[in-house]
Design a protein around this motif. Sequence first.
Motif, PDB file in Angstrom:
ATOM      1  N   VAL A 144       1.028  -1.204   0.083  1.00  0.00           N
ATOM      2  CA  VAL A 144      -0.107  -0.037  -0.002  1.00  0.00           C
ATOM      3  C   VAL A 144       0.875   1.289   0.076  1.00  0.00           C
ATOM      4  O   VAL A 144       1.717   1.472   0.903  1.00  0.00           O
ATOM      5  CB  VAL A 144      -1.069   0.065   1.355  1.00  0.00           C
ATOM      6  CG1 VAL A 144      -1.864   1.349   1.139  1.00  0.00           C
ATOM      7  CG2 VAL A 144      -1.853  -1.223   1.286  1.00  0.00           C
ATOM      8  N   TYR A 363      -9.229   0.665  -4.163  1.00  0.00           N
ATOM      9  CA  TYR A 363      -8.062   1.274  -4.423  1.00  0.00           C
ATOM     10  C   TYR A 363      -6.779   0.610  -5.134  1.00  0.00           C
ATOM     11  O   TYR A 363      -5.713   0.785  -4.872  1.00  0.00           O
ATOM     12  CB  TYR A 363      -7.614   2.032  -2.844  1.00  0.00           C
ATOM     13  CG  TYR A 363      -8.498   3.229  -2.689  1.00  0.00           C
ATOM     14  CD1 TYR A 363      -8.104   4.403  -2.897  1.00  0.00           C
ATOM     15  CD2 TYR A 363      -9.629   2.723  -2.008  1.00  0.00           C
ATOM     16  CE1 TYR A 363      -9.108   5.543  -2.427  1.00  0.00           C
ATOM     17  CE2 TYR A 363     -10.656   3.603  -1.415  1.00  0.00           C
ATOM     18  CZ  TYR A 363     -10.312   5.207  -1.896  1.00  0.00           C
ATOM     19  OH  TYR A 363     -11.301   6.096  -1.670  1.00  0.00           O
ATOM     20  N   CYS A 364      -7.118  -0.673  -5.644  1.00  0.00           N
ATOM     21  CA  CYS A 364      -5.923  -1.516  -6.159  1.00  0.00           C
ATOM     22  C   CYS A 364      -5.793  -0.760  -7.670  1.00  0.00           C
ATOM     23  O   CYS A 364      -6.897  -0.482  -8.237  1.00  0.00           O
ATOM     24  CB  CYS A 364      -6.705  -2.940  -6.338  1.00  0.00           C
ATOM     25  SG  CYS A 364      -5.247  -3.998  -6.742  1.00  0.00           S
ATOM     26  N   TYR A 371      -1.441  -1.023  -4.321  1.00  0.00           N
ATOM     27  CA  TYR A 371      -2.599  -0.175  -3.783  1.00  0.00           C
ATOM     28  C   TYR A 371      -1.799   1.130  -3.538  1.00  0.00           C
ATOM     29  O   TYR A 371      -0.945   1.369  -3.124  1.00  0.00           O
ATOM     30  CB  TYR A 371      -3.378  -0.609  -2.485  1.00  0.00           C
ATOM     31  CG  TYR A 371      -4.277  -2.139  -2.482  1.00  0.00           C
ATOM     32  CD1 TYR A 371      -5.541  -1.743  -2.762  1.00  0.00           C
ATOM     33  CD2 TYR A 371      -3.398  -3.164  -2.534  1.00  0.00           C
ATOM     34  CE1 TYR A 371      -6.104  -3.057  -2.783  1.00  0.00           C
ATOM     35  CE2 TYR A 371      -4.172  -4.267  -2.557  1.00  0.00           C
ATOM     36  CZ  TYR A 371      -5.439  -4.102  -2.839  1.00  0.00           C
ATOM     37  OH  TYR A 371      -6.240  -5.411  -2.829  1.00  0.00           O
ATOM     38  N   LEU A 398     -10.258  -0.113   1.581  1.00  0.00           N
ATOM     39  CA  LEU A 398      -9.025  -0.574   0.908  1.00  0.00           C
ATOM     40  C   LEU A 398      -8.888  -1.916   1.760  1.00  0.00           C
ATOM     41  O   LEU A 398      -8.453  -3.129   1.222  1.00  0.00           O
ATOM     42  CB  LEU A 398      -7.978   0.270   0.999  1.00  0.00           C
ATOM     43  CG  LEU A 398      -6.574  -0.128   0.471  1.00  0.00           C
ATOM     44  CD1 LEU A 398      -5.638   1.271   0.062  1.00  0.00           C
ATOM     45  CD2 LEU A 398      -5.579  -1.060   1.106  1.00  0.00           C
TER      46      LEU A 398
END
Length: 407
Positions: A144, A363-364, A371, A398
């Motif tokens: 992330v 949110y990928c 992410y 997320l």
Amino acid sequence: MHLPVAVIGAGPFGLSTAAHLRALGIPVRVFGDPMVSWRDHMPAGMLLKSTPAATNIDAPQRGHTLVDFCDAAGIPRLVKDDDIIPIETFIAYGDWFQQRLVPELERVRVVSVDRRGSVGPGSASVGFELKLSSGELFTARAVVVATGLSGLAHLPPELAGAAPDGPSPVGPVSHASQHHDLSRFSGKDLMVVGAGQSALETAALATEAGARVRVVVRGRGSVGFGTPPWEQPRFRPQSPFGRAWSLWALCYYPHPYRYLPAQLRHYLVRHVLGPLGAWWLRDRFEGKAEITEVARIIRADAPDRRPVLTVRTDDGRTRQLSADHVIAGTGYRVDIAAMDFLSPELCTELAVSRGTPKLGAGYCSSVPGLYFTGLPAAASYGPVMRFVCGTQFASPRLARHLAASDL
């Protein structure tokens, strides 16, 4: 496989995401210095433009709002729309949040992120390989990116001529994010370029520190200030940013934003809640700094290291403006190329739009397991991602998407 998720960044979005992942029982490693952009790249004496309601870092359980921090710290509660938040209070709130919910934070830098190869023909990827500044190499299930404003300071090309090696606080031209202490400009002539909160507050703080300040803005009447909370319309829905149907929709229903045409999405990110000073800044600014309105800045030069701006005025004439230093209060622009910890191969794989990652559900990015949250997600999920309150929408979604992914 019990590989951890790597969260890069320990600002509001990184801390909030990590807290939600931990609450779902997902192993996570979080890297970075807590609240570093706020601590090192904002001026001393800064006050937040956002209201208390727009400044809560989202947590998976109750008891971690700004008000909860005020109660724990024994300071007056910040709850009303006209309560103004000192940056020192917000930094302390972020530190408190981190210590309570992300205690395992690792204060090291991620040097590189690369995709690991597949284990055989037709097999799935086995994650990402990360290298840390400590020298450690490890494999993460997913990554992330929550690096906030780091590396995204925007210097317009017309100012670059006076800063061929990039903006620098000791050179002729700098960016507003490079100044923590503006007292160094006491007794000097300072030019600030821009009409947003960053530029106007920098100008106000510099005048209060004893500088002679000229603010250069494009367009007549470009300097404006928000409406005080008590003067806003009462019969429109309330949002963290004010009373307006459009703001309410963008704050609470950003789901369909990524389906809008790309040109419209990028336009809205830049112009909704765009350049405007906070309502409380007006009295500290007006009459203190000189305002020069220009049609455009043509170029910047630095003969003898003293910056000179060549500008075109509204009546078509050319004029030169000089100072001891120029500060660009010109904001931030997302550019994947500036995230130099991502390998060239990863950057090549990423689908982007005007330098920003194209994000899907949860949110990928187009690279499974990679992410983005915070400002880099704004072009996909809207202007709310530019603000702390965006954690309320982004972090739980997320985390749930990552938990459900077959990575």
